[in-house]
Design a protein around this motif. Structure first.
Motif, PDB file in Angstrom:
ATOM      1  N   PRO A   1       0.824  -1.232   0.000  1.00 33.29           N
ATOM      2  CA  PRO A   1       0.000   0.000   0.000  1.00 33.29           C
ATOM      3  C   PRO A   1       0.841   1.257   0.000  1.00 33.29           C
ATOM      4  O   PRO A   1       0.451   2.257  -0.601  1.00 33.29           O
ATOM      5  CB  PRO A   1      -0.834  -0.126   1.277  1.00 33.29           C
ATOM      6  CG  PRO A   1      -0.287  -1.241   2.040  1.00 33.29           C
ATOM      7  CD  PRO A   1       0.526  -2.086   1.148  1.00 33.29           C
ATOM      8  N   LEU A   2       1.984   1.177   0.640  1.00 37.20           N
ATOM      9  CA  LEU A   2       2.852   2.345   0.653  1.00 37.20           C
ATOM     10  C   LEU A   2       3.281   2.687  -0.768  1.00 37.20           C
ATOM     11  O   LEU A   2       3.214   3.837  -1.206  1.00 37.20           O
ATOM     12  CB  LEU A   2       4.084   2.055   1.517  1.00 37.20           C
ATOM     13  CG  LEU A   2       4.894   3.282   1.907  1.00 37.20           C
ATOM     14  CD1 LEU A   2       4.070   4.215   2.779  1.00 37.20           C
ATOM     15  CD2 LEU A   2       6.164   2.865   2.634  1.00 37.20           C
ATOM     16  N   ALA A   3       3.681   1.646  -1.475  1.00 32.06           N
ATOM     17  CA  ALA A   3       4.105   1.861  -2.859  1.00 32.06           C
ATOM     18  C   ALA A   3       2.953   2.418  -3.675  1.00 32.06           C
ATOM     19  O   ALA A   3       3.125   3.336  -4.495  1.00 32.06           O
ATOM     20  CB  ALA A   3       4.601   0.550  -3.451  1.00 32.06           C
ATOM     21  N   ILE A   4       1.780   1.864  -3.439  1.00 32.80           N
ATOM     22  CA  ILE A   4       0.617   2.355  -4.184  1.00 32.80           C
ATOM     23  C   ILE A   4       0.372   3.816  -3.852  1.00 32.80           C
ATOM     24  O   ILE A   4       0.085   4.644  -4.727  1.00 32.80           O
ATOM     25  CB  ILE A   4      -0.614   1.485  -3.859  1.00 32.80           C
ATOM     26  CG1 ILE A   4      -0.419   0.084  -4.412  1.00 32.80           C
ATOM     27  CG2 ILE A   4      -1.869   2.114  -4.423  1.00 32.80           C
ATOM     28  CD1 ILE A   4      -1.546  -0.853  -4.089  1.00 32.80           C
ATOM     29  N   PHE A   5       0.503   4.114  -2.564  1.00 38.03           N
ATOM     30  CA  PHE A   5       0.286   5.498  -2.128  1.00 38.03           C
ATOM     31  C   PHE A   5       1.236   6.439  -2.852  1.00 38.03           C
ATOM     32  O   PHE A   5       0.837   7.454  -3.409  1.00 38.03           O
ATOM     33  CB  PHE A   5       0.489   5.568  -0.613  1.00 38.03           C
ATOM     34  CG  PHE A   5       0.138   6.889  -0.017  1.00 38.03           C
ATOM     35  CD1 PHE A   5      -1.185   7.225   0.221  1.00 38.03           C
ATOM     36  CD2 PHE A   5       1.119   7.807   0.305  1.00 38.03           C
ATOM     37  CE1 PHE A   5      -1.519   8.439   0.769  1.00 38.03           C
ATOM     38  CE2 PHE A   5       0.794   9.025   0.848  1.00 38.03           C
ATOM     39  CZ  PHE A   5      -0.526   9.352   1.083  1.00 38.03           C
ATOM     40  N   VAL A   6       2.476   6.037  -2.861  1.00 42.49           N
ATOM     41  CA  VAL A   6       3.489   6.875  -3.521  1.00 42.49           C
ATOM     42  C   VAL A   6       3.184   6.998  -5.008  1.00 42.49           C
ATOM     43  O   VAL A   6       3.223   8.089  -5.595  1.00 42.49           O
ATOM     44  CB  VAL A   6       4.891   6.275  -3.303  1.00 42.49           C
ATOM     45  CG1 VAL A   6       5.918   7.013  -4.136  1.00 42.49           C
ATOM     46  CG2 VAL A   6       5.249   6.319  -1.833  1.00 42.49           C
ATOM     47  N   CYS A   7       2.823   5.869  -5.563  1.00 48.09           N
ATOM     48  CA  CYS A   7       2.511   5.848  -6.988  1.00 48.09           C
ATOM     49  C   CYS A   7       1.346   6.769  -7.296  1.00 48.09           C
ATOM     50  O   CYS A   7       1.362   7.521  -8.274  1.00 48.09           O
ATOM     51  CB  CYS A   7       2.210   4.412  -7.387  1.00 48.09           C
ATOM     52  SG  CYS A   7       1.689   4.228  -9.062  1.00 48.09           S
ATOM     53  N   LEU A   8       0.358   6.741  -6.433  1.00 42.99           N
ATOM     54  CA  LEU A   8      -0.800   7.608  -6.643  1.00 42.99           C
ATOM     55  C   LEU A   8      -0.415   9.062  -6.481  1.00 42.99           C
ATOM     56  O   LEU A   8      -0.946   9.931  -7.171  1.00 42.99           O
ATOM     57  CB  LEU A   8      -1.909   7.236  -5.648  1.00 42.99           C
ATOM     58  CG  LEU A   8      -2.688   5.971  -5.978  1.00 42.99           C
ATOM     59  CD1 LEU A   8      -3.539   5.559  -4.804  1.00 42.99           C
ATOM     60  CD2 LEU A   8      -3.556   6.197  -7.196  1.00 42.99           C
ATOM     61  N   CYS A   9       0.507   9.289  -5.535  1.00 43.67           N
ATOM     62  CA  CYS A   9       0.948  10.670  -5.332  1.00 43.67           C
ATOM     63  C   CYS A   9       1.564  11.230  -6.603  1.00 43.67           C
ATOM     64  O   CYS A   9       1.490  12.426  -6.870  1.00 43.67           O
ATOM     65  CB  CYS A   9       1.953  10.736  -4.186  1.00 43.67           C
ATOM     66  SG  CYS A   9       1.148  10.645  -2.585  1.00 43.67           S
ATOM     67  N   SER A  10       2.146  10.343  -7.385  1.00 44.18           N
ATOM     68  CA  SER A  10       2.780  10.829  -8.606  1.00 44.18           C
ATOM     69  C   SER A  10       1.746  11.376  -9.583  1.00 44.18           C
ATOM     70  O   SER A  10       2.070  12.118 -10.489  1.00 44.18           O
ATOM     71  CB  SER A  10       3.585   9.717  -9.261  1.00 44.18           C
ATOM     72  OG  SER A  10       2.703   8.772  -9.807  1.00 44.18           O
ATOM     73  N   PHE A  11       0.515  10.992  -9.386  1.00 46.74           N
ATOM     74  CA  PHE A  11      -0.544  11.549 -10.249  1.00 46.74           C
ATOM     75  C   PHE A  11      -1.005  12.916  -9.754  1.00 46.74           C
ATOM     76  O   PHE A  11      -1.746  13.601 -10.440  1.00 46.74           O
ATOM     77  CB  PHE A  11      -1.751  10.618 -10.294  1.00 46.74           C
ATOM     78  CG  PHE A  11      -1.516   9.359 -11.071  1.00 46.74           C
ATOM     79  CD1 PHE A  11      -1.419   9.399 -12.451  1.00 46.74           C
ATOM     80  CD2 PHE A  11      -1.405   8.130 -10.432  1.00 46.74           C
ATOM     81  CE1 PHE A  11      -1.214   8.237 -13.173  1.00 46.74           C
ATOM     82  CE2 PHE A  11      -1.203   6.975 -11.142  1.00 46.74           C
ATOM     83  CZ  PHE A  11      -1.098   7.024 -12.517  1.00 46.74           C
ATOM     84  N   LEU A  12      -0.597  13.234  -8.530  1.00 48.73           N
ATOM     85  CA  LEU A  12      -1.119  14.443  -7.898  1.00 48.73           C
ATOM     86  C   LEU A  12      -0.958  15.710  -8.744  1.00 48.73           C
ATOM     87  O   LEU A  12      -1.944  16.408  -8.966  1.00 48.73           O
ATOM     88  CB  LEU A  12      -0.457  14.644  -6.536  1.00 48.73           C
ATOM     89  CG  LEU A  12      -1.240  14.114  -5.319  1.00 48.73           C
ATOM     90  CD1 LEU A  12      -0.430  14.287  -4.055  1.00 48.73           C
ATOM     91  CD2 LEU A  12      -2.574  14.834  -5.190  1.00 48.73           C
TER      92      LEU A  12
END
Lengths: 771, 180, 504, 118
Positions: A34-45
């Protein structure tokens, strides 16, 4: 985005394997995901914050137009970040909570599966890929709630949750199909552009079905009862599913579809009413509970009701307020659940009456609880405050529904304040002579996540413009569609009416807290009311349903062959007669008037023989005679065949009849003595059935004869039999040549019958009774 | 039913019935009859025999072939040995006592084998045409003629299969029932 | 390969297999080998047929080289090829299961040849283009079912078989009379020719309508639709799993196959009567079946009643009668064949350890055998129509077709029934898997020998095979769905079939 | 003639159904056999009746000349009779085994399978 989902699924199914490999350290990869996903999603920010959106499409079931379409706009990203962020903390917390559980691997499987499904749900752009994920959340939450599977209550609660949400899911499916039909597309981003759907005649059924789906998922009255029962789940599950994610799926869908479905009276009033009732009822019930988790569960229901009410208001302000409150609620409720879990873990109890002054023994937990409590109460520097302010503003904005919305918000708010005091203050800081014993202090994994969440509530409150505003702004924008909208979150609005209301709420909350013990005393008296509550209705409904279906099936499938046959025959005759009546084929009775016109004497004699045989059969009580007489009836039929030009058939009939008699005779002396059994009681019923059947067949046969047509087959066979197939006996040529395949099948039947008979006679149950 | 006259009469009539049943089989293509009726008639003859004499007797008389065997003597070629073996079995009634019979065993023609054979013949008669790239069961009529039959085409083969199968089935059923 | 051979291979292979088994009567080992080889070849032949049908369209062969309305036509379109394909997979799985899951005495008394001939019957029914030939193959099917059901002759088996035999003989009789009627009214037996004749303007159809009732009831009995299904729950739970799994997976679906074939091709003239009738029947079938399932407490009885319930879904597609609906039915049939067989096999694996099917006495499999638990859950969820498993797609297509066609009540019924399906599937899950095993007061401790353990591990092989396929057609549904849609288009566009058979 | 025969066929159906509905096992099997007979007759009668002239070509004929009986129903009937025999023989044996196992003539004793266990 598909990689996020795929990674989630793959990792989740690897979890048991990893558990085998890594033992307790399985949590490391599971937290990292989930951390990786979180970071990955942040890249869409950056992209999303700039007002754009990300869209991806992968072909899945293209012939049904169900494809994996993903769409990341403000709303989806907001939810996705919430889910993955929370997920990271919960995974960590779960490690602390279920440290040495033997099924830890499976737990992580379910939890990760759930998280992935949830992520897929909020990112889906296709209503059916959304639905697929929606149902996956139901299933994985079923597995999670029933995780303590040896516990009967745990099993029934999980079952209940599944049936309620599953039922809602089916309604949702119907609704979504209607939505798809009405809009001619399954792509959400396309559908949402369509503004005319409200006047479509499928609008109302679609709306009702979709609302049913959302309400069951989000535990709205009267489907709320599964949520408190679902507290049987391990606390990490409750913290994750029942505060921050799964129950919010319904809210998400409502919010997502509100541009399309919202705006009509039905939408507004249903949501207001259902949300309002849920909020008030959840709040009141929360006051009566003494189990920390139950209290939190009911306040969650109440909060969900509040959210639905806000969506029902459908104004821009209300939707913004909804989002802020949703975030605030997720933060503090998640914290509180985790706190409750930590307390439970260390003390072994969740009863508020037994818990006092834990603060000194478990300081970090206590701090987290206080932070969350303050946010929940809606105190000044916290995000909860901003949320509540916005709710009041929104409630007071619309004069038409002002009173209702306000009352709901007020009642819920005061109860929240009360509960916050209870959980955030009394459990930890109340001065009591005998503070509850703590068996072991909670480990870092148990207090770090809640602490982090609690602090986040404070941080977002202090600096709302830092993180919360931009993403919430974009999220609100995706719902309202208004790009101009500027969501301003500020902590301090000045001395306004709303602030006054906030203070009043707090005051009432404290007052409630003061009288809470009395309320608790009062609670048993209310038990009677619960008899009629939805939970009991559910259980009674299931029991009644089972009982009545058992009775019904017992009556229908009663084990008596003759009643089965009678039903079938009556159905058949009824249908045939009805069809005859419907089609009214011509039956020239006149032609039959002279029945005996061209009948030869010997034919009549044979017929009389047959009829006499039948009558004799009906009356005889001897087995041997009945066999012989039956043989005679068969022989008479053979005579008919001879008379009407079918020597082969006749010969076969004769031989077969003989063989049947022989088989009977061979078996007869093995049978026990013949006992006479009459039709008991129902004789006339069965006579009636037989007569109806016989009459139907006669009737049909008469029709058929009159409408018979000359057959081209007969002519063809007559022509080709000798010239092409080299045989003079046409019947035989048909059997071995024209339609030889029939004969092949026929002899196969005989062969199987012979094998079966051998097996049946030789293989006795004493020898081969094993299943 | 087991009167001696009846059972003997039936025993004697049974082979006659068999001949008749084969006749029915063969004429089937042009006159009433055919594999099915033929098979039934043939089987019914055995069935009556079973009723009259019991199934062991029927099986022993009609479906068992006694075979005498002798190990190969040294100095005799295989060909000679088999010739001797065949002669020994043909003339067994006369010479059984004189030959030094080493082994004697029975080949039982079990009805299941009849069934399998019948089904096989019936199916193969259809499959022949498949192998010739024609549809299943396309009749093949060879050029030559056999005196009684006429041209023995695959439909006749099929009928023969039916005949054997029906006989096998009825016998199987009746023998099993009689054994009960 | 010539078309003639291709179409007939699925029929001839099991027949030759069975013939080869017969000389080894009472010796199970050689029979096992023969049957195994046949199963594999059968699968291969079905695969070739599917390939041929999907690439070149309808294939046919005229038996005996007699032209179409006069001889018997064997014809394969996508629907029939898919049916055979599914049957072959199930046949192979059941064969694998039978190697360890069936006692020796049953094997020696002709289990393998009977199974093969049953499979031959299924191929025959699916391939034939002649109404009387259809009857013959159905009888082949039935008699093999009778014998398999009764094989072993336990008390319960005999009772089940009596009911099965009586009711199905009734059905066969009605079919035969119906065929007699159809022949004398139209003068033809060829399905395509019949389809052509009834569509000819000016033909008097009133009596053909009456004849259609004979077929509706006859095949309705065989496919266990509502007021005619009684034989099914009475008999399906009695024989050993290696038998009942195959029968349960396939038999009723073959009945539905025939109903779909006949009622799209021939008996469709009186739409205003037949379709609503079918609709009502399908609704009732669903409801009654699922009520039966909900009320039972025996693993296999629940599954048996679910067969009835799901027959309702398949009939629903026919009753709605749009291409999408029929595609839904086709997909549902295929999915159901696999899933139902697998569930029966799983019940067999469970019962092999616990020696009982009663849910009350089962339990604890979730801990003891997590792998089996996953396989069951997968199949059960698939049966219940939970996405993304295979059942969902069928349900979805049917629901959508129903809503498009404005048959709201049947869609509502089907969704409600689906909820109860979830209910009873999770009931099994709760009772047999999650619940701790109730101890029988310690009286009869079940001793599981290592040999049995090994056997039950072996029994998982076919279950895994089927579960894998189920998972595959759930997650990667596109090929099967598009094939179903093509099959439905072929079914609806009857001219294709008629012209292909009659060579016009 | 046809009408009379139809009525007789109908009576056969009726009696067979009456027997099938009887709870005596033996009557059940009688009923099934009669039912088979009735369906065969139905088929035969429905296919049209032609007196006398069977569908067999005489030695001097190359093609069949009307009137002759329709051979198709006859062929179907033959197949059906044989199939029916297979089924009946099996049914008879089943009945016998049921007698053996249940020691009862009464079909109503065979109602255990459908019981719902609690």
């Amino acid at each position: 985005m598909i990689f996020i989902v795929l990674a989630g699924f793959i990792t989740s199914f690897l979890a048991p394997l990893l558990y085998r490999l890594l033992g307790r350290y399985v949590y490391v990869p599971m937290v990292l995901l989930p951390l990786a996903i979180f970071v990955c999603l942040c890249s869409f920010l950056p992209e999303v914050l700039a007002g754009q959106y990300v869209q991806q499409e992968y072909v899945w079931v293209s012939s049904l137009n169900i494809n994996l379409q993903f769409y990341l706009d403000g709303l989806a990203l907001f939810f996705a970040l919430l889910i993955s962020g929370f997920g990271t903390l919960v995974m960590l917390y779960a490690k602390g909570y279920l440290d040495d559980h033997p099924l830890l691997g499976r737990f992580y499987l379910y939890l990760t599966l759930f998280m992935t499904a949830m992520l897929g749900l909020v990112m889906s752009d296709n209503i059916f890929s959304l639905f697929v994920f929606w149902e996956l959340t139901s299933i994985s939450s079923y597995l999670l709630i029933g995780f303590k599977h040896k516990n009967e209550t745990s099993r029934t609660s999980a079952w209940q949750a599944l049936l309620v949400t599953g039922g809602g899911g089916l309604a949702l499916m119907g609704g979504l199909i209607l939505l798809g039909i009405g809009n001619n597309s399954y792509t959400l981003s396309d559908i949402l552009v369509n503004n005319g759907f409200i006047s479509h005649n499928l609008y109302l059924p679609a709306l009702i079905l979709i609302l049913l789906g959302c309400f069951t998922k989000s535990a709205q009255f009267p489907f709320h009862f599964w949520l408190p029962n679902a507290m049987e789940a391990p606390t990490p599950v409750s913290a994750y599913l029942h505060s921050a994610t799964m129950v919010k799926a319904g809210i998400y869908l409502l919010a997502r579809l509100s541009p399309l479905l919202g705006g009509s009276e039905v939408w507004q009033y249903t949501l207001l009413l259902v949300g309002g009732v849920t909020a008030v009822m959840g709040a009141l019930l929360a006051l009566q509970k003494t189990d920390v988790k139950a209290i939190l569960a009911y306040t969650t229901i109440s909060a969900l009701g509040l959210l639905v009410t806000m969506i029902g208001l459908n104004s821009e302000l209300a939707l913004e307020g909804m989002l802020v409150f949703l975030l605030a609620h997720a933060l503090y409720k998640g914290t509180l659940f985790m706190v409750a879990g930590a307390v439970d873990h260390s003390t072994g109890t969740r009863e508020v009456q037994e818990l006092y002054g834990l603060g000194r023994q478990m300081k970090p937990v206590a701090i987290a609880a206080t932070l969350a409590g303050l946010s929940m109460a809606g105190l000044l520097p916290f995000l909860g405050f901003i949320g509540k302010e916005l709710l009041y503003e929104a409630a007071l904005e619309d004069p038409a529904k002002e009173l209702l919305a306000f009352a709901v918000t007020f009642i819920a708010g005061s109860v929240f304040a009360c509960i916050a005091t209870l959980v955030g203050y009394r459990l930890f800081w109340s001065k009591s002579t005998n503070s509850s014993p703590v068996k072991h202090a909670p480990g870092a994994m148990l207090y770090l996540p809640p602490l982090l969440l609690g602090t986040a509530g404070l941080a977002f409150g202090l600096w709302p413009e830092l993180l919360a505003t931009p993403i919430l702004h974009r999220a609100a924008q995706s719902i309202t569609g208004n790009t101009e909208l500027l969501l301003e979150l500020t902590l301090w609005h000045g001395f306004t009416l709303v602030l006054g209301l906030s203070l009043l709420t707090l005051l009432v909350g404290l007052l409630l807290y003061r009288f809470l013990p009395r309320l608790h005393q009062f609670a048993p008296a209310l038990e009677a009311i619960y008899t009629y509550g939805p939970n009991n209705l559910y259980h009674k409904g299931i029991a009644g349903f089972l009982n009545s279906s058992r009775k019904f099936i017992g009556w229908l499938q009663n084990g008596y062959l003759r009643s089965y046959v009678a039903t079938i025959v009556l159905t058949f005759s009824g249908l045939v007669l009805y069809t005859t009546f419907r089609n009214k084929p011509e039956l020239a009775l006149a032609e039959y008037a002279s029945l005996l016109k061209n009948t030869e004497l010997y034919e009549i004699i044979i017929m009389i023989l047959m009829v006499a045989g039948l009558i004799f059969l009906m009356n005889t009580r001897s087995r041997l005679t009945s066999i012989v007489v039956m043989g005679l009836v068969g022989y008479s039929a053979a005579l008919f065949y001879i008379l009407f030009g079918a020597p082969d058939v006749a010969a076969t009939q004769l031989l077969i009849e003989t063989l049947t008699v022989v088989i009977f005779v061979l078996l007869l002396h093995k049978l026990p003595a013949f006992t006479y059994l009459s039709h008991v009681g129902h004789k006339y019923k069965y006579i009636f059935v037989s007569v109806i059947f016989g009459a139907t067949m006669t009737y049909v046969l008469l029709f058929t004869q009159q409408h018979a047509v000359g057959s081209p087959l007969k002519d063809y066979y007559g022509q080709a039999s000798y010239l092409e197939a080299h045989g003079r006996n046409i019947v035989n040529v048909i059997l071995v040549d024209f339609r030889g395949l029939d004969t092949l099948g026929e002899i196969t039947v005989l062969a199987i019958a012979a094998l079966g008979i051998v097996g049946l006679l030789r293989l006795n149950p004493e020898k081969g009774g094993k299943r | 039913m087991k009167t001696i006259i009846l059972s003997t009469a039936i025993r004697l009539l049974t082979p006659l019935f068999q001949v008749f049943s084969i006749y029915i089989l063969l004429r089937g293509h042009n006159h009433p009859g055919g594999g099915f009726i033929g098979g039934l008639i043939g089987a019914i003859a055995f069935v009556f025999d079973t009723l009259a004499n019991g199934h062991e007797s029927t099986e022993k008389t009609f479906f068992t072939l006694k075979v005498y065997q002798q190990p190969r003597k040294s100095g005799i070629s295989y060909l000679q040995h088999y010739l001797q073996f065949i002669r020994m079995n043909i003339q067994r009634k006369k010479e059984a006592g004189q030959l030094d019979v080493q082994q004697q065993y029975c080949i039982q023609l079990r009805p299941v084998y009849l069934m399998a054979l019948g089904l096989f013949i019936a199916t193969i008669s259809g499959t022949i045409s498949l192998l010739l790239q024609q549809p299943f069961m396309t009749s093949q009529w060879p050029e030559f003629h056999i005196p009684v039959l006429g041209s023995p085409g695959t439909p006749l083969l099929f009928d023969l299969g039916v005949y054997l199968l029906v006989m096998g089935i009825i016998l199987k059923i009746v023998f099993t029932l009689a054994k009960e | 390969m010539s078309q003639h051979l291709l179409v007939l291979l699925p029929l001839l292979l099991p027949l030759y297999g069975a013939i080869l088994c017969l000389p080894f009567w009472k010796r199970s080992l050689p029979q096992q080998w023969v049957a195994g080889c046949t199963q594999v070849c059968w699968m291969a032949s079905a695969a070739m047929l599917i390939y041929e049908v999907t690439t070149t369209g309808i294939v046919k062969t005229q038996i005996g080289n007699w032209p179409a309305p006069y001889g018997i036509t064997m014809v394969a379109d996508i629907f029939s090829a898919l049916m055979i394909g599914a049957s072959t997979i199930v046949g192979f799985a059941v064969y694998l299961f039978s190697l360890r899951g069936l006692n020796e005495s049953r094997k020696t008394y002709g289990y393998y040849p009977m199974l093969l001939l049953l499979q031959m019957g299924i191929s025959g029914v699916c391939l034939t283009g002649d109404i009387f030939n259809l009857y013959v193959w159905f009888e082949v099917l039935l008699i093999s079912c009778f014998t398999l059901l009764a094989l072993g002759g336990t008390k319960a088996q005999l009772e089940g078989t009596i009911k099965y035999v009586t009711i199905n003989m009734l059905a066969s009789g009605l079919l035969l009379t119906g065929i007699g009627m159809v022949y004398s009214l139209t003068g033809s037996l060829n399905l395509a020719e019949l389809g052509r004749l009834v569509r000819q303007p000016g033909s008097d159809l009133s009596l053909v309508n009456i004849a259609s009732i004979f077929f509706l009831i006859g095949f309705g009995i065989k496919s266990a639709i509502f007021p005619l299904f009684f034989w099914l729950p009475a008999s399906y739970h009695t024989p050993p799993i290696a038998i009942s799994a195959f029968i349960a997976g396939l038999l009723t679906k073959v009945g539905i196959y025939t109903l779909i074939r006949l009622f799209t091709l021939v008996f469709i003239m009186d739409r205003n009567f037949i379709l609503p009738l079918l609709l009502v029947l399908s609704g009732l079938t669903m409801v009654v079946g699922v009520l039966g399932a909900a009320s039972q407490t025996d693993f296999r009885k629940i599954l048996s009643f679910h067969i009835v319930s799901q027959i309702g879904y398949m009939l629903m597609g026919l009753a709605i009668n749009t291409p999408l609906a029929i595609a839904g039915s086709v997909f549902f049939i295929l999915h159901n064949i696999l899933v139902k067989t697998n569930l029966f096999l799983i019940s067999g694996v469970v019962a092999q350890r616990h020696k009982t099917f009663a849910l009350k006495k089962l339990g604890g499999e979730y801990l003891k055998n997590p792998f089996l638990a996953i396989l069951f859950l997968l199949s059960a969820l698939s049966l219940a129509g939970i996405p993304p498993f295979s059942g969902f797609w069928g349900k979805f297509m049917l629901a959508k077709a129903g809503l498009l066609n404005e048959n709201y009540s049947i869609v509502a019924t089907s969704l409600a029934v689906s909820l109860i399906t979830i209910f009873s599937m999770t009931k099994i899950w709760n009772e047999a898997f999650l619940k701790p095993k109730p101890d029988n007061n310690g009286s009869e401790k079940e001793v599981v020998t290592s040999e049995e353990k090994q056997a039950s591990r072996y029994l998982l092989v076919p279950v895994v095979l089927l579960a894998g396929i189920i998972l595959f057609i759930g997650l990667y549904a596109e090929p099967v769905i598009s094939l179903s849609i093509r099959a439905a288009e072929q079914l609806k566009n009857t001219d294709l079939y008629i012209n292909a058979v009659l060579n016009r | 003639m046809e009408a009379l025969l139809s009525i007789v066929t109908g009576m056969l159906f009726m009696v067979s159904m009456y027997f099938i509905l009887h709870r005596h096992l033996f009557k059940l099997i009688l009923g099934l056999i009669l039912f088979g007979l009735a369906t065969n007759l139905f088929m035969f009668v429905a296919g049209g009746l032609t007196r006398g002239n069977s569908a067999i070509l005489k030695q001097d004929q190359e093609v069949a000349i009307e009137p002759y009986a329709d051979p198709v129903p006859q062929a179907l009937l033959l197949t059906a009779i044989v199939i029916g025999f297979g089924l009946q023989a099996f049914a008879i044996v089943i009945i016998k085994r049921v007698y053996q196992v249940y020691k009862s003539n009464n079909l109503d004793d065979l109602a255990n399978n459908d019981n719902i266990e609690h």
